[in-house]
Motif scaffolding. Structure first.
Motif, PDB file in Angstrom:
ATOM      1  N   LYS A  30      35.254  95.068  59.006  1.00 42.11           N
ATOM      2  CA  LYS A  30      35.832  94.141  59.962  1.00 42.11           C
ATOM      3  C   LYS A  30      34.995  94.099  61.223  1.00 42.11           C
ATOM      4  O   LYS A  30      34.716  93.028  61.766  1.00 42.11           O
ATOM      5  CB  LYS A  30      37.269  94.572  60.295  1.00 42.11           C
ATOM      6  N   ALA A  31      34.571  95.274  61.700  1.00 45.86           N
ATOM      7  CA  ALA A  31      33.756  95.308  62.910  1.00 45.86           C
ATOM      8  C   ALA A  31      32.474  94.508  62.701  1.00 45.86           C
ATOM      9  O   ALA A  31      32.039  93.749  63.565  1.00 45.86           O
ATOM     10  CB  ALA A  31      33.435  96.751  63.285  1.00 45.86           C
ATOM     11  N   ARG A  32      31.868  94.695  61.524  1.00 44.07           N
ATOM     12  CA  ARG A  32      30.646  93.948  61.231  1.00 44.07           C
ATOM     13  C   ARG A  32      30.899  92.459  61.271  1.00 44.07           C
ATOM     14  O   ARG A  32      30.136  91.680  61.859  1.00 44.07           O
ATOM     15  CB  ARG A  32      30.167  94.300  59.828  1.00 44.07           C
ATOM     16  N   ASP A  33      31.968  92.072  60.606  1.00 41.38           N
ATOM     17  CA  ASP A  33      32.288  90.652  60.557  1.00 41.38           C
ATOM     18  C   ASP A  33      32.490  90.111  61.964  1.00 41.38           C
ATOM     19  O   ASP A  33      32.065  88.994  62.286  1.00 41.38           O
ATOM     20  CB  ASP A  33      33.558  90.456  59.725  1.00 41.38           C
ATOM     21  N   ASP A  34      33.150  90.907  62.815  1.00 42.59           N
ATOM     22  CA  ASP A  34      33.360  90.482  64.202  1.00 42.59           C
ATOM     23  C   ASP A  34      32.032  90.242  64.893  1.00 42.59           C
ATOM     24  O   ASP A  34      31.873  89.283  65.644  1.00 42.59           O
ATOM     25  CB  ASP A  34      34.162  91.543  64.970  1.00 42.59           C
ATOM     26  N   TYR A  35      31.074  91.131  64.652  1.00 42.86           N
ATOM     27  CA  TYR A  35      29.774  90.945  65.296  1.00 42.86           C
ATOM     28  C   TYR A  35      29.068  89.703  64.794  1.00 42.86           C
ATOM     29  O   TYR A  35      28.432  88.977  65.564  1.00 42.86           O
ATOM     30  CB  TYR A  35      28.892  92.185  65.097  1.00 42.86           C
ATOM     31  N   VAL A  36      29.182  89.435  63.513  1.00 43.79           N
ATOM     32  CA  VAL A  36      28.579  88.216  62.971  1.00 43.79           C
ATOM     33  C   VAL A  36      29.195  86.996  63.651  1.00 43.79           C
ATOM     34  O   VAL A  36      28.500  86.058  64.050  1.00 43.79           O
ATOM     35  CB  VAL A  36      28.784  88.141  61.442  1.00 43.79           C
ATOM     36  N   GLN A  37      30.507  87.043  63.787  1.00 43.51           N
ATOM     37  CA  GLN A  37      31.205  85.939  64.445  1.00 43.51           C
ATOM     38  C   GLN A  37      30.759  85.810  65.891  1.00 43.51           C
ATOM     39  O   GLN A  37      30.528  84.703  66.397  1.00 43.51           O
ATOM     40  CB  GLN A  37      32.719  86.217  64.387  1.00 43.51           C
ATOM     41  N   THR A  38      30.644  86.941  66.568  1.00 42.32           N
ATOM     42  CA  THR A  38      30.190  86.927  67.960  1.00 42.32           C
ATOM     43  C   THR A  38      28.818  86.287  68.069  1.00 42.32           C
ATOM     44  O   THR A  38      28.550  85.512  68.988  1.00 42.32           O
ATOM     45  CB  THR A  38      30.104  88.362  68.519  1.00 42.32           C
ATOM     46  N   LEU A  39      27.967  86.629  67.114  1.00 42.48           N
ATOM     47  CA  LEU A  39      26.624  86.053  67.131  1.00 42.48           C
ATOM     48  C   LEU A  39      26.692  84.538  67.045  1.00 42.48           C
ATOM     49  O   LEU A  39      26.010  83.817  67.781  1.00 42.48           O
ATOM     50  CB  LEU A  39      25.798  86.610  65.959  1.00 42.48           C
ATOM     51  N   LYS A  40      27.541  84.058  66.151  1.00 46.40           N
ATOM     52  CA  LYS A  40      27.662  82.603  65.978  1.00 46.40           C
ATOM     53  C   LYS A  40      28.173  81.956  67.262  1.00 46.40           C
ATOM     54  O   LYS A  40      27.670  80.921  67.684  1.00 46.40           O
ATOM     55  CB  LYS A  40      28.618  82.296  64.820  1.00 46.40           C
TER      56      LYS A  40
END
Lengths: 227, 116
Positions: free
Chosen positions: A85-95
């Motif tokens: 989940k944390a990883r996914d959050d970072y990917v989203q943040t990047l976008k």
């Protein structure tokens, strides 16, 4: 008679001794047997119960072990999920960050003009329709108006003389907060090409997700196939 | 006369003999009952020991649970925090690449396009 008093008395004594001796022997026998049976019975009972008790507690102890394993597995799972989940959050943040930067970038008039011109041309090539409506941000209307003639020329040249009519939608606009770009409609709005900056961002972002994930989180050790 | 006294004595001895044999038999029965009781006591003792052992393990497991959960959470947090560092170092590069790709628009007509 034949026997004297003494002899009789002696015989009687002998018989009495005999009786007593026999009795004593019999008692000894009974006592020995009693002890033996006592031990056998006690052992038997103890063993029997022991086995049951051991079985019972072994089972219960196995339960504990099982609980331990379940708990361990649950913890490992929860941990993995949290990390994913944390990883996914970072990917989203990047976008989101990319989107913000794009919004800023499109305020650079010269850059944005080039991009917009290309977006329009690209949209026209995709549609290949005679009658096209362009929808843009309210503030971009003038810019788009300026770019339309060039776009039409480009289109006609590329596809060797084709008549095309382009109108700007003056009633509906893209939201002002959007990063820019255009939507093209044909056939009375039945065909739509979404060439907005956001749409491009989404498409490109999704296409390079593997690359993004690798750069952000490292190569996946568990992955078997890479083609 | 002598005979009758002798016979009385014999009968008495016989009776006594029977009595002690009977007594022995009674004691035997009693002993067997004792076997049951003693077995019961021994077994109960054994059970008690086993039960304690089990309870010990149970408590250990319970105590362990909170400990393990804490440990797992800590480790997870550490990993998550290290993600942040990784993100901060690589994001600029990635953003550059993304922006580059988005802005690089290549309008192309379809390979098979033929009109008019």
């Amino acid at each position: 008679m034949g026997l004297s008093e003494n002899d009789v008395a002696k015989q009687i004594q002998q018989m009495i001794s005999f009786i007593k001796q026999e009795a004593a022997e019999k008692v000894e026998e009974i006592e020995a047997k009693a002890e033996e049976e006592f031990n056998i019975e006690k052992s038997r009972l103890v063993s029997q119960q022991r086995i049951k008790i051991i079985e019972y507690y072994d089972k219960k102890e196995k339960q504990i072990e099982l609980q331990r394993k379940i708990q361990h597995s649950n913890l490992a799972n929860a941990s993995r999920l949290a990390i994913l989940k944390a990883r996914d959050d970072y990917v989203q943040t990047l976008k989101d960050e990319a989107r913000k930067q794009l919004t800023i970038l499109t305020q650079d008039q010269s850059k944005y003009t080039t991009i917009l011109a290309n977006l329009i041309a690209q949209g026209l090539f995709l549609l290949m329709e005679k009658d096209v409506t362009i929808r843009c941000r309210r503030n971009d209307t003038n810019l788009v108006k300026q770019l339309i003639p060039d776009a039409m020329d480009r289109y006609k040249k590329e596809l060797k003389q084709k008549d095309i009519k382009i109108t700007i939608d003056e009633k509906n606009f893209l939201p002002d907060e959007s990063a820019g770009g255009i939507e093209l409609y044909a056939m009375g709005g039945k065909i739509k090409v979404s060439n907005t900056i956001e749409a491009r961002l989404s498409m490109i972002f999704n296409q390079i997700l593997p690359e993004i994930r690798e750069k952000l989180f490292g190569v996946n050790q568990n992955r078997k196939y890479h083609d | 006369m002598l005979q009758s006294r002798g016979i009385t004595d014999l009968l008495a001895a016989e009776k006594e003999a029977q009595a002690i044999i009977e007594d022995a038999r009674k004691r035997k029965t009693k002993r067997l009952k004792e076997a049951q009781n003693e077995a019961k006591t021994e077994i109960e003792h054994f059970k008690g020991d086993r039960d304690q052992r089990y309870k010990g393990l149970e408590e250990q497991q319970l105590g362990n649970k909170t400990q393990m959960t804490e440990k797992s959470n800590e480790e997870t947090q550490v990993k998550i925090v290290s993600l942040k560092d990784l993100y901060e170092t690589t994001k600029d590069n990635l953003l550059e690449r993304i922006l580059e790709l988005v802005c690089d628009v290549k309008p192309e007509s379809h390979v098979n396009a033929r009109l008019g």
